[in-house]
Design an enzyme around this catalytic site. Sequence first.
Site, short mmCIF file in Angstrom:
data_model
loop_
_atom_site.label_atom_id
_atom_site.label_comp_id
_atom_site.label_asym_id
_atom_site.label_seq_id
_atom_site.Cartn_x
_atom_site.Cartn_y
_atom_site.Cartn_z
NE ARG A 1 23.79 36.83 18.05
CZ ARG A 1 24.49 35.81 18.53
NH1 ARG A 1 25.25 36.01 19.61
NH2 ARG A 1 24.43 34.62 17.98
CD GLU B 1 29.25 41.73 16.68
OE1 GLU B 1 29.23 40.69 15.96
OE2 GLU B 1 28.95 41.71 17.88
CG HIS C 1 30.51 38.05 18.35
ND1 HIS C 1 29.39 38.48 17.67
CD2 HIS C 1 30.12 36.95 19.04
CE1 HIS C 1 28.37 37.67 17.94
NE2 HIS C 1 28.79 36.73 18.78
#
Length: 310
Positions: A230, A259, A277
């Site tokens: 993460r 993000e 991602h």
Amino acid sequence: MPPTLLVLIPLAVENRASIAAAFDIVDASDPASRDQAIAGHGERIRAVLTNGTTGIAASDIERLPNLELIGALGAGYENIARDAAKARGIVVANGAGTNDSCVADHAFALLLAAVRAIPVLDRACRDGVWREQLPMQPNFSGKRLGVVGLGAIGRKVARRASGFELEIGYHNRRPQPDVPYEYFDSLMALAGWADYLVVTTPGGAATQHLIDADVLEALGPQGYLVNVSRGSVVDTAALADALAHGAIAGAGLDVYEGEPAPPARLAGSERVVLTPHVGGRSPEALAASAALFVENATRHFAGQPVLTPV
């Protein structure tokens, strides 16, 4: 009549079809439609499908009086209000194991691309720049790889590393007796030992900025960092400084703070390889995660325990 499912994330057509066979679906993949869906269908919604990034807030859970099950596609669940769910007796399940191989593969793609400077060399070749005008990159094999978080994905990263003749060490909350790799009880010690540091630890408050300036300094000017966990685990500002000043050699990030906008201080650096991602995204992984959600839901609504409770 099948249970009503609130879907908070986009789904591929084929995965939506498999889920629709078991549920009456209410789609709400953006905040505006989510509010409308809950207002219009909240009383009959018995399950929610989301992921770790989108999650579901306690305030939304409160508006779903008949909610029984929250499912997350993929392993992440950091933005699901688990305390609120637990207080209501709502079951939370994730897609643990469905995209482990995909993420581990992607971690190695990032690491190889960073160490061998593949994006830089690709651009140079397209621009007509020949090899003598470019700096040589180091061998990839024969180095030391440190895994931060030896869970299911971390173990798959370690197994792939053995094929590249890498020496493997890891840092975890506790040593794992069933693996042959060297255990480091200190992250700083692992970073100081490693040439490559691959982060596969869970996100959340407990690992916020776990990879900070001190860890990057310990990794050193020949070291490379890869993060497929993460974005919150890595201090973006510290990483940008380390790359700018040569404190580490390079990095590969599939996840990052802020993000979906790419990190501005990293986007222009040739020392970092960025992907949006996608480490856990493949047709195979998403199909497996959708199938596991349906299996978990089927078991739950039949009065059986789910296979992957959180």
